[in-house]
Design an enzyme around this catalytic site. Structure first.
Site, PDB file in Angstrom:
ATOM      1  CB  CYS A   1      -0.941  -0.009   1.195  1.00  0.00           C
ATOM      2  SG  CYS A   1      -1.961  -1.476   1.248  1.00  0.00           S
TER       3      CYS A   1
HETATM    4  C1  UGA Z   1      -1.417   0.512   5.509  1.00  0.00           C
HETATM    5  C2  UGA Z   1      -2.214   1.507   6.369  1.00  0.00           C
HETATM    6  O1  UGA Z   1      -1.685   1.519   7.706  1.00  0.00           O
HETATM    7  C3  UGA Z   1      -3.697   1.129   6.402  1.00  0.00           C
HETATM    8  O2  UGA Z   1      -4.429   2.111   7.126  1.00  0.00           O
HETATM    9  C4  UGA Z   1      -4.224   1.069   4.949  1.00  0.00           C
HETATM   10  O3  UGA Z   1      -5.580   0.671   4.897  1.00  0.00           O
HETATM   11  C5  UGA Z   1      -3.402   0.052   4.172  1.00  0.00           C
HETATM   12  O4  UGA Z   1      -2.016   0.455   4.201  1.00  0.00           O
HETATM   13  C6  UGA Z   1      -3.932   0.030   2.759  1.00  0.00           C
HETATM   14  O5  UGA Z   1      -3.820   1.038   2.053  1.00  0.00           O
HETATM   15  O6  UGA Z   1      -4.599  -0.950   2.390  1.00  0.00           O
HETATM   16  P1  UGA Z   1      -0.353  -1.897   5.909  1.00  0.00           P
HETATM   17  O7  UGA Z   1       0.327  -1.700   4.592  1.00  0.00           O
HETATM   18  O8  UGA Z   1      -1.049  -3.177   6.168  1.00  0.00           O
HETATM   19  O9  UGA Z   1      -1.458  -0.749   6.153  1.00  0.00           O
HETATM   20  O10 UGA Z   1       0.765  -1.785   7.018  1.00  0.00           O
HETATM   21  P2  UGA Z   1       1.232  -0.746   8.130  1.00  0.00           P
HETATM   22  O11 UGA Z   1       0.984  -1.323   9.462  1.00  0.00           O
HETATM   23  O12 UGA Z   1       0.717   0.595   7.871  1.00  0.00           O
HETATM   24  O13 UGA Z   1       2.830  -0.764   7.884  1.00  0.00           O
HETATM   25  C7  UGA Z   1       3.402  -0.382   6.628  1.00  0.00           C
HETATM   26  C8  UGA Z   1       4.921  -0.380   6.709  1.00  0.00           C
HETATM   27  O14 UGA Z   1       5.382   0.690   7.538  1.00  0.00           O
HETATM   28  C9  UGA Z   1       5.541  -1.647   7.311  1.00  0.00           C
HETATM   29  O15 UGA Z   1       6.657  -2.003   6.533  1.00  0.00           O
HETATM   30  C10 UGA Z   1       5.974  -1.237   8.703  1.00  0.00           C
HETATM   31  O16 UGA Z   1       7.099  -1.970   9.168  1.00  0.00           O
HETATM   32  C11 UGA Z   1       6.353   0.220   8.460  1.00  0.00           C
HETATM   33  N1  UGA Z   1       6.278   1.062   9.677  1.00  0.00           N
HETATM   34  C12 UGA Z   1       5.082   1.273  10.307  1.00  0.00           C
HETATM   35  C13 UGA Z   1       7.428   1.699  10.148  1.00  0.00           C
HETATM   36  O17 UGA Z   1       8.531   1.534   9.585  1.00  0.00           O
HETATM   37  N2  UGA Z   1       7.337   2.514  11.251  1.00  0.00           N
HETATM   38  C14 UGA Z   1       6.158   2.730  11.897  1.00  0.00           C
HETATM   39  O18 UGA Z   1       6.143   3.496  12.875  1.00  0.00           O
HETATM   40  C15 UGA Z   1       5.009   2.086  11.418  1.00  0.00           C
END
Ligand code: UGA
Length: 423
Positions: free
Chosen positions: A263
């Site tokens: 995403c």
């Molecule tokens: C993300 C959004 O959080 C959702 O709200 C959205 O619906 C979704 O995309 C989508 O568009 O369908 P997701 O991709 O499942 O969700 O994962 P996240 O939990 O957001 O994490 C994304 C990435 O960011 C991961 O690689 C995670 O390790 C990284 N991350 C997250 C960080 O490096 N630091 C943080 O503080 C948080």
């Protein structure tokens, strides 16, 4: 209510099961026969916390999957949940939206009942108005007003999708008329969340802007973290102090090797292309992506300071999924790290609690281990690339290493001598 869902991928499947849990009668249209069979048997092909349990309750009762569009005319609403992957030009590829509209339109042809088409897929602003509406009206031969249109973006995190669906921060409903918006609103009756009603384009943009903002928070923390690293400051201490300001909030400020998944990278890239198309230079969004491209390589830079020549050295890589609680490796930051290591002649021994098989399809040339201990045995260095909580319990396993060089890219380790990427 009778609801049809087009597309049995991650968003479509989770939404279908949760709609069924909310008491609706759901018909899921999916072209892949294997997926259809697995859903009807109550055995989802994807791993998502709580999903299997809910599916086993609803499959064959108020949730049915089928390969055809036969149930559409009898439904009140159809949710389009097909993928909008990144196209070759970086923009959203809308081909699956086009074909879903064609089939959906044709299925509504010989039907006089009012029907609402709801776009849940992430689509660039203007898509519902310029593509979905004219296409459905053309293929159905129906008049505007006989079919309503709405956009209802999803904000589900992989791994927590069921929980996010049932406890949303907000429900966004975009429509250009009151009636379709009201009908979508009634689908979510019973969920305690603010409902935001907007026009179609605004709702489409809310989804992109939300993902872009979260990605920006992460790249911001990573850049501050890179500066902190040079100054001997712990960025996690800094961001704790920053995030307690309620105008900022503590979430998504975890520095590390960057964001991956299906995403954030795709949606920020699509927004960059959209800005370019309308004559706006997306300075900030480009920087968000630039930081994210550079960040995984920082962990290799740090490694090379301790192990000058990694050619022929065994490097244990712990964590392959793009984040914990999933087997998904799409755009995982582990991919550029491993490619860099392999390019420098290192022997990579990888372990992930869930994602070994999916990463093997992308990078078959490295060794995949059954446990962290196996990967760490005789390793010259260890890199931690996914925030799996279980890595926090590793301790005596590191004694299996030939030399104790441990670098944490996600701030999960509890052992004292691990070096952090930004701390
Ligand atoms: C993300 C959004 O959080 C959702 O709200 C959205 O619906 C979704 O995309 C989508 O568009 O369908 P997701 O991709 O499942 O969700 O994962 P996240 O939990 O957001 O994490 C994304 C990435 O960011 C991961 O690689 C995670 O390790 C990284 N991350 C997250 C960080 O490096 N630091 C943080 O503080 C948080």
């Amino acid at each position: 209510m009778r609801i049809s869902v087009i597309g049995g991928g991650y968003v479509g499947l989770v939404s279908s099961i949760c709609f069924a849990e909310l008491g609706h009668l759901v018909s899921l249209v999916e072209i892949d026969p294997e997926k259809v069979e697995s859903i009807n048997l109550g055995k989802p092909l994807i791993y998502e916390k709580g999903l299997k349990q809910l599916l086993s309750i609803h499959a064959g009762r108020n949730l049915h999957a089928r390969q055809n569009y036969d149930a559409i005319p009898a439904s009140d609403l159809s949710f389009i949940c097909v993928g909008t992957p990144q196209g070759d030009d970086g923009y959203a590829d809308l081909s699956m939206i086009r074909s879903a509209c064609r089939s959906l339109g044709q299925s509504l042809k010989d039907n006089d009942d009012y029907h609402v088409v709801v776009v849940k897929s992430t689509v660039p602003p203007g898509t519902t108005e310029d593509l979905v509406m004219p296409s459905i009206l053309e293929y159905s031969g129906r008049e505007p007003g006989e079919i309503g249109f709405a956009i209802n973006p999803e904000f589900l995190r992989e791994g927590l999708a069921v929980q996010d669906f049932m406890n949303p921060d907000r429900i966004v409903i975009g429509s250009n008329e009151k009636r379709p918006g009201d009908l979508v609103e009634s689908v979510y009756h019973g969920l305690a969340a603010p409902i935001i009603r907007t026009g179609l384009k605004s709702a489409e943009m809310i989804k992109y802007a939300s993902n872009a903002f979260l990605a920006t928070k992460i790249s911001f923390s990573n850049e501050i973290g890179n500066v902190c690293k040079r100054l001997g400051i712990d960025v996690y201490e800094v961001m704790k102090g920053v995030g307690l300001d309620h105008r900022i909030n503590p979430y998504f400020l975890n520095a590390g090797i960057g964001f991956g998944g299906s995403c954030f990278p795709k949606d920020v890239s699509a927004l960059i292309h959209l800005a370019d198309r309308v004559g706006v230079t997306p300075v900030l969004l480009r920087s968000v992506m630039d930081v994210n491209e550079q960040q995984p390589l920082k962990i290799v830079e740090i490694l090379l300071k301790s192990v000058k020549d990694i050619k022929g050295k065994r490097v244990a890589v712990l964590g392959l999924a793009f984040k914990n609680d999933t087997d998904d490796v799409r755009e995982s930051r582990a991919i550029p790290v491993i490619k860099e290591l392999v390019g420098r002649g290192a022997l990579v021994a990888a372990y992930d609690p869930k994602a070994n098989a999916s990463m093997r399809e992308i990078l078959p040339e490295i060794e995949y281990c059954k446990s962290a201990s196996q990967a760490l045995t005789d390793a010259d260095a260890c890199l931690v690339l996914t925030e799996w909580p279980e890595f926090g319990d590793l301790n005596k396993e590191f004694e299996l290493m030939r030399s104790r060089v441990i670098i944490d890219g996600r701030r999960v380790l509890s052992c004292r001598d691990a070096e952090g990427i930004c701390w």
